[in-house]
Design a protein around this motif. Structure first.
Motif, PDB file in Angstrom:
ATOM      1  N   VAL A   1       0.865  -1.185   0.000  1.00  0.00           N
ATOM      2  CA  VAL A   1       0.000   0.000   0.000  1.00  0.00           C
ATOM      3  C   VAL A   1       0.896   1.227   0.000  1.00  0.00           C
ATOM      4  O   VAL A   1       1.779   1.371   0.843  1.00  0.00           O
ATOM      5  CB  VAL A   1      -0.933  -0.007   1.220  1.00  0.00           C
ATOM      6  CG1 VAL A   1      -1.727   1.300   1.290  1.00  0.00           C
ATOM      7  CG2 VAL A   1      -1.872  -1.200   1.172  1.00  0.00           C
ATOM      8  N   ILE A   2       0.668   2.107  -0.955  1.00  0.00           N
ATOM      9  CA  ILE A   2       1.491   3.304  -1.115  1.00  0.00           C
ATOM     10  C   ILE A   2       0.692   4.522  -0.645  1.00  0.00           C
ATOM     11  O   ILE A   2      -0.241   4.964  -1.307  1.00  0.00           O
ATOM     12  CB  ILE A   2       1.916   3.494  -2.588  1.00  0.00           C
ATOM     13  CG1 ILE A   2       2.564   2.227  -3.139  1.00  0.00           C
ATOM     14  CG2 ILE A   2       2.823   4.708  -2.726  1.00  0.00           C
ATOM     15  CD1 ILE A   2       3.843   1.806  -2.440  1.00  0.00           C
ATOM     16  N   GLY A   3       1.037   5.050   0.521  1.00  0.00           N
ATOM     17  CA  GLY A   3       0.356   6.237   1.027  1.00  0.00           C
ATOM     18  C   GLY A   3      -1.089   5.969   1.382  1.00  0.00           C
ATOM     19  O   GLY A   3      -2.003   6.524   0.758  1.00  0.00           O
ATOM     20  N   ALA A   4      -1.305   5.141   2.391  1.00  0.00           N
ATOM     21  CA  ALA A   4      -2.668   4.767   2.773  1.00  0.00           C
ATOM     22  C   ALA A   4      -3.535   5.988   3.063  1.00  0.00           C
ATOM     23  O   ALA A   4      -4.747   5.980   2.801  1.00  0.00           O
ATOM     24  CB  ALA A   4      -2.632   3.843   3.991  1.00  0.00           C
ATOM     25  N   ASP A   5      -2.942   7.054   3.604  1.00  0.00           N
ATOM     26  CA  ASP A   5      -3.731   8.242   3.939  1.00  0.00           C
ATOM     27  C   ASP A   5      -4.130   9.048   2.712  1.00  0.00           C
ATOM     28  O   ASP A   5      -4.877  10.029   2.825  1.00  0.00           O
ATOM     29  CB  ASP A   5      -2.988   9.121   4.939  1.00  0.00           C
ATOM     30  CG  ASP A   5      -1.636   9.602   4.430  1.00  0.00           C
ATOM     31  OD1 ASP A   5      -1.139   9.049   3.431  1.00  0.00           O
ATOM     32  OD2 ASP A   5      -1.076  10.534   5.042  1.00  0.00           O
ATOM     33  N   GLN A   6      -3.658   8.653   1.552  1.00  0.00           N
ATOM     34  CA  GLN A   6      -4.069   9.318   0.312  1.00  0.00           C
ATOM     35  C   GLN A   6      -5.224   8.600  -0.381  1.00  0.00           C
ATOM     36  O   GLN A   6      -5.635   8.981  -1.470  1.00  0.00           O
ATOM     37  CB  GLN A   6      -2.882   9.461  -0.633  1.00  0.00           C
ATOM     38  CG  GLN A   6      -1.790  10.364  -0.116  1.00  0.00           C
ATOM     39  CD  GLN A   6      -2.331  11.705   0.344  1.00  0.00           C
ATOM     40  OE1 GLN A   6      -3.117  12.344  -0.353  1.00  0.00           O
ATOM     41  NE2 GLN A   6      -1.920  12.141   1.537  1.00  0.00           N
ATOM     42  N   ALA A   7      -5.739   7.537   0.232  1.00  0.00           N
ATOM     43  CA  ALA A   7      -6.889   6.834  -0.317  1.00  0.00           C
ATOM     44  C   ALA A   7      -8.150   7.695  -0.171  1.00  0.00           C
ATOM     45  O   ALA A   7      -8.260   8.524   0.730  1.00  0.00           O
ATOM     46  CB  ALA A   7      -7.077   5.503   0.404  1.00  0.00           C
ATOM     47  N   VAL A   8      -9.095   7.479  -1.068  1.00  0.00           N
ATOM     48  CA  VAL A   8     -10.370   8.198  -1.021  1.00  0.00           C
ATOM     49  C   VAL A   8     -11.509   7.180  -1.044  1.00  0.00           C
ATOM     50  O   VAL A   8     -11.306   5.994  -1.281  1.00  0.00           O
ATOM     51  CB  VAL A   8     -10.511   9.184  -2.202  1.00  0.00           C
ATOM     52  CG1 VAL A   8      -9.456  10.270  -2.131  1.00  0.00           C
ATOM     53  CG2 VAL A   8     -10.453   8.464  -3.546  1.00  0.00           C
ATOM     54  N   SER A   9     -12.702   7.653  -0.803  1.00  0.00           N
ATOM     55  CA  SER A   9     -13.872   6.776  -0.796  1.00  0.00           C
ATOM     56  C   SER A   9     -14.253   6.374  -2.215  1.00  0.00           C
ATOM     57  O   SER A   9     -13.847   7.012  -3.198  1.00  0.00           O
ATOM     58  CB  SER A   9     -15.057   7.492  -0.144  1.00  0.00           C
ATOM     59  OG  SER A   9     -15.469   8.591  -0.964  1.00  0.00           O
ATOM     60  N   VAL A  10     -15.052   5.325  -2.326  1.00  0.00           N
ATOM     61  CA  VAL A  10     -15.561   4.904  -3.638  1.00  0.00           C
ATOM     62  C   VAL A  10     -16.374   6.035  -4.261  1.00  0.00           C
ATOM     63  O   VAL A  10     -16.259   6.322  -5.466  1.00  0.00           O
ATOM     64  CB  VAL A  10     -16.412   3.630  -3.502  1.00  0.00           C
ATOM     65  CG1 VAL A  10     -17.100   3.298  -4.831  1.00  0.00           C
ATOM     66  CG2 VAL A  10     -15.557   2.454  -3.049  1.00  0.00           C
ATOM     67  N   GLN A  11     -17.191   6.703  -3.472  1.00  0.00           N
ATOM     68  CA  GLN A  11     -17.991   7.811  -3.985  1.00  0.00           C
ATOM     69  C   GLN A  11     -17.098   8.894  -4.595  1.00  0.00           C
ATOM     70  O   GLN A  11     -17.345   9.361  -5.710  1.00  0.00           O
ATOM     71  CB  GLN A  11     -18.840   8.419  -2.860  1.00  0.00           C
ATOM     72  CG  GLN A  11     -19.586   9.692  -3.232  1.00  0.00           C
ATOM     73  CD  GLN A  11     -20.739   9.482  -4.197  1.00  0.00           C
ATOM     74  OE1 GLN A  11     -21.305   8.393  -4.263  1.00  0.00           O
ATOM     75  NE2 GLN A  11     -21.089  10.532  -4.951  1.00  0.00           N
ATOM     76  N   ARG A  12     -16.044   9.247  -3.861  1.00  0.00           N
ATOM     77  CA  ARG A  12     -15.170  10.320  -4.351  1.00  0.00           C
ATOM     78  C   ARG A  12     -14.431   9.894  -5.608  1.00  0.00           C
ATOM     79  O   ARG A  12     -14.243  10.692  -6.526  1.00  0.00           O
ATOM     80  CB  ARG A  12     -14.177  10.707  -3.242  1.00  0.00           C
ATOM     81  CG  ARG A  12     -13.341  11.919  -3.576  1.00  0.00           C
ATOM     82  CD  ARG A  12     -14.196  13.182  -3.714  1.00  0.00           C
ATOM     83  NE  ARG A  12     -13.478  14.209  -4.436  1.00  0.00           N
ATOM     84  CZ  ARG A  12     -13.455  14.314  -5.765  1.00  0.00           C
ATOM     85  NH1 ARG A  12     -14.117  13.458  -6.524  1.00  0.00           N
ATOM     86  NH2 ARG A  12     -12.781  15.279  -6.343  1.00  0.00           N
ATOM     87  N   ALA A  13     -13.990   8.642  -5.659  1.00  0.00           N
ATOM     88  CA  ALA A  13     -13.282   8.158  -6.842  1.00  0.00           C
ATOM     89  C   ALA A  13     -14.194   8.130  -8.058  1.00  0.00           C
ATOM     90  O   ALA A  13     -13.775   8.473  -9.174  1.00  0.00           O
ATOM     91  CB  ALA A  13     -12.708   6.769  -6.577  1.00  0.00           C
ATOM     92  N   LEU A  14     -15.454   7.746  -7.855  1.00  0.00           N
ATOM     93  CA  LEU A  14     -16.403   7.735  -8.975  1.00  0.00           C
ATOM     94  C   LEU A  14     -16.724   9.157  -9.437  1.00  0.00           C
ATOM     95  O   LEU A  14     -16.884   9.409 -10.634  1.00  0.00           O
ATOM     96  CB  LEU A  14     -17.681   7.000  -8.582  1.00  0.00           C
ATOM     97  CG  LEU A  14     -17.562   5.478  -8.475  1.00  0.00           C
ATOM     98  CD1 LEU A  14     -18.846   4.880  -7.896  1.00  0.00           C
ATOM     99  CD2 LEU A  14     -17.275   4.851  -9.847  1.00  0.00           C
ATOM    100  N   GLU A  15     -16.806  10.088  -8.496  1.00  0.00           N
ATOM    101  CA  GLU A  15     -17.015  11.486  -8.885  1.00  0.00           C
ATOM    102  C   GLU A  15     -15.871  11.977  -9.775  1.00  0.00           C
ATOM    103  O   GLU A  15     -16.086  12.772 -10.696  1.00  0.00           O
ATOM    104  CB  GLU A  15     -17.112  12.366  -7.636  1.00  0.00           C
ATOM    105  CG  GLU A  15     -18.386  12.162  -6.830  1.00  0.00           C
ATOM    106  CD  GLU A  15     -18.359  12.860  -5.479  1.00  0.00           C
ATOM    107  OE1 GLU A  15     -19.377  12.770  -4.750  1.00  0.00           O
ATOM    108  OE2 GLU A  15     -17.329  13.478  -5.133  1.00  0.00           O
ATOM    109  N   ALA A  16     -14.668  11.471  -9.505  1.00  0.00           N
ATOM    110  CA  ALA A  16     -13.494  11.916 -10.260  1.00  0.00           C
ATOM    111  C   ALA A  16     -13.518  11.464 -11.719  1.00  0.00           C
ATOM    112  O   ALA A  16     -12.825  12.053 -12.555  1.00  0.00           O
ATOM    113  CB  ALA A  16     -12.221  11.415  -9.583  1.00  0.00           C
ATOM    114  N   ILE A  17     -14.290  10.424 -12.034  1.00  0.00           N
ATOM    115  CA  ILE A  17     -14.384   9.969 -13.429  1.00  0.00           C
ATOM    116  C   ILE A  17     -15.782  10.193 -14.003  1.00  0.00           C
ATOM    117  O   ILE A  17     -16.121   9.656 -15.056  1.00  0.00           O
ATOM    118  CB  ILE A  17     -13.974   8.486 -13.573  1.00  0.00           C
ATOM    119  CG1 ILE A  17     -14.818   7.584 -12.681  1.00  0.00           C
ATOM    120  CG2 ILE A  17     -12.491   8.313 -13.269  1.00  0.00           C
ATOM    121  CD1 ILE A  17     -14.619   6.096 -12.962  1.00  0.00           C
TER     122      ILE A  17
END
Length: 596
Positions: free
Chosen positions: A523-539
């Motif tokens: 895991v690279i930078g666990a604190d840089q993970a985002v929620s599924v909702q936020r990731a879907l908003e990004a695309i």
């Protein structure tokens, strides 16, 4: 890491010996001209139908509903968390809500589609995908990348095989070599051992670099006394001061590749683009934005191709080519994408390239790379970048600036602040990749209304290498800092930068949520993970905004275009590490099913 930076090499006007007209279907022989430019010219002029028929369908004359979707998970992204049904007419969303309300709108003509538990999302958008370049590059160069050659031994063996089947006088042109995953940089000596007579050109997957052997240097007229070329192009040298075969940046790549260009037919080019956009639609995309790949004089003929494509296409022009907007200003430019008539093709913004690639340590950093005294360098100094960005602003357009290193981001933000002063009147200004953005730069982007777009496949492919070889753990853990953006309230998007990394929006979502590196499962930078909702908003909605179409695309709302991606499973309920394995069932664009 941006193969838009490859595109200027292949599109460069110096590769023309004379103006090239769009040609009828038939064989085309390159005339010391980039295979990308030539094949695209052939593609766009070869037997394509007249523009028309690609835009959204006209509204049903009697106002009835064309299609209703129900019986699954309908996720609007904006507004309510879900809806039971959605109604479409004339290629646009009419209403969504309770199934009983939507079904009351049905007539005898309405097609009712039972989702059978599947998940319907707004169409997924890749805001940085080099569509034409990917098509031709992947079709016509031999892929020697990591997925094909996991070991250095396999790579060398296959390059030897390519030499053995290459006709005398022709070059071996290979693509997708990955210095991080395939044993480090290639060298002139290593390629000379493969062949001392056949020119070999191996393009790195980062798009900024290549390696060649001695016959290639000779064929290109590159001698030991060559210096740095205008625009930052240069050639690597070994400890003895002699050329080591490494080629860096546009001007040097251009000079080197000229003699090695292949013969292309328009039929091959058309087939390549058709296959690529079909693959992207099958991966769930309903729009691809092409930053800086298309030349201005290809816009009109590309509209013909776009009218037939199974998804929407969009493009920005390179800074050097931005006068090409002049012919299309009548359709409007600026904050809202320029919608070209009778097609699903739009234009938005101007692309600039601030630096190189972190993978080959040519991204411009404020601190040296790990175990190195080098920190890379920008393609343009602060004064030049400020002048260029001011010119883009004066033309009434937003800027999209490629920056992998934090120094390049500093220079870009200074230029954007000087020109736009935080205004979004002309559209969203973007930092492309923003790989090594610092916390203070994220805060500054928020203040200036500038948004980053992250190549999240960096994390899954190169996270371990960034940590162990390039930056060290502390800096690597802050790469592609989506989590920091989320905490700061800064919107961002995710992209593939194809052909720099594999197509597929769901892989971007999985990586943004898990931060997993597939090379060692770390895991690279666990604190840089985002929620599924936020990731879907990004695309979806954020990507729509970053290409000037938030009023039309990116969410399920009445009046918006009926662009949908239908998945066999729900990304909110599956194991996050398996989001990229969800099967894309169908894609719909402007109310028509394009895949499935």
């Amino acid at each position: 890491m941006c193969r838009a930076c490859v595109s200027p090499v292949l599109n460069h006007p110096s590769l023309f010996e004379s103006p090239v007209a769009f040609t009828p279907l038939g064989a085309v022989t390159p005339n010391r001209r980039g295979f990308m430019a030539l094949s695209t010219a052939a593609l766009l002029g070869a037997g394509l139908p007249a523009v028309g028929g690609g835009s959204a369908r006209a509204a049903t004359s009697d106002g009835s509903i064309d299609t209703i979707f129900k019986g699954g998970n309908i996720i609007p992204i904006v507004g309510p968390a879900s809806a039971e049904a959605i109604a479409v007419s004339g290629g646009k969303i009419v209403k969504l809500g309770a199934a009983s309300d939507i079904m009351s709108m049905a007539t005898a003509k309405t097609q009712v589609i039972d989702l059978q538990g599947r998940t319907l999302l707004p169409g997924l958008i890749d805001p940085h995908n080099h569509t034409v370049l990917s098509s031709i590059y992947l079709e016509l160069l031999t892929d020697v990348g990591y997925l094909k050659n996991k070991t250095r031994e396999d790579l060398i063996a296959n390059l030897k095989l390519l030499v053995s089947i290459t006709p005398e006088g022709s070059w071996v042109l290979a693509s997708n070599f990955d210095n991080l995953l395939q044993g480090g940089d290639l060298s002139r000596d290593e390629l000379d051992k493969i062949s001392s007579t056949t020119p070999i050109f191996v393009w790195y997957t980062n798009g900024h670099d290549a390696c060649v052997n001695s016959p290639a240097l000779k064929a290109a007229g590159i001698t030991e006394d060559i210096g740095e070329l205008p625009g930052g192009g240069h050639f690597g040298r070994g400890p003895d001061g002699k050329l080591n075969g490494l080629v860096y940046e546009e001007a040097a790549l251009l000079k080197t590749i000229k003699p090695g260009l292949p013969t292309i037919t328009p039929a091959i080019a058309i087939s390549a683009v058709n296959k690529f956009v079909a693959a992207c639609a099958a991966a769930g995309n309903t729009l691809l934005h092409e930053p800086g790949t298309l030349k201005a004089d290809w816009i009109a003929p590309f509209m013909k191709l776009a009218a037939q494509a199974p998804l929407r296409t969009s493009a920005s022009l390179m800074y050097e080519d931005m006068k090409g907007y002049d012919d299309y200003r009548k359709y409007g430019v600026g904050a809202k994408a320029t919608q070209l008539p009778d097609t699903l093709f739009t234009l938005y913004g101007v692309k600039l390239i601030g630096d190189g690639s972190n993978q080959t340590e040519t991204g411009a950093q404020t601190k040296p790379y790990l175990n190195s005294t080098s920190s890379g360098k920008p393609n343009f100094d602060a004064a030049a970048m400020k002048e260029m960005v001011a010119n883009v602003k004066a033309a009434g357009l937003p800027s999209l600036i490629h920056c992998n290193g934090d120094l390049a981001i500093d220079i870009a933000l200074d230029a954007l602040e000087g020109a736009y002063a935080g205004s979004t009147e002309l559209g969203i200004n973007r930092i492309e990749h923003a790989t090594m953005a610092r916390q203070d730069q994220i805060d500054r982007m928020k203040k200036l209304n500038v948004e980053p777009s992250f190549l999240m496949n960096h994390v899954t492919l190169y996270g371990a290498a960034y940590r162990d070889q390039i930056f060290g753990p502390e800096r690597a853990n802050f790469m592609d800092p989506a989590g920091a953006c989320d905490k700061a309230g800064l919107r961002f998007t995710l992209h593939t930068d194809s052909p720099c990394s594999p197509i597929g929006p769901l892989r971007l979502v999985k990586t943004a949520v898990t931060r997993l590196c597939q090379i060692d499962n770390s895991v690279i930078g666990a604190d840089q993970a985002v929620s599924v909702q936020r990731a879907l908003e990004a695309i979806t909605i954020d990507a729509a905004r970053q290409v000037g179409q938030p009023d039309r695309l990116g969410s399920l709302e009445a009046g918006k275009e009926a662009d949908f991606t239908i998945l066999e499973d729900n990304p909110f309920t599956v194991d996050p590490a398996k989001i990229d394995t969800i099967k894309v069932s169908e894609t719909w664009v402007a109310g028509d099913k394009k895949f499935g």
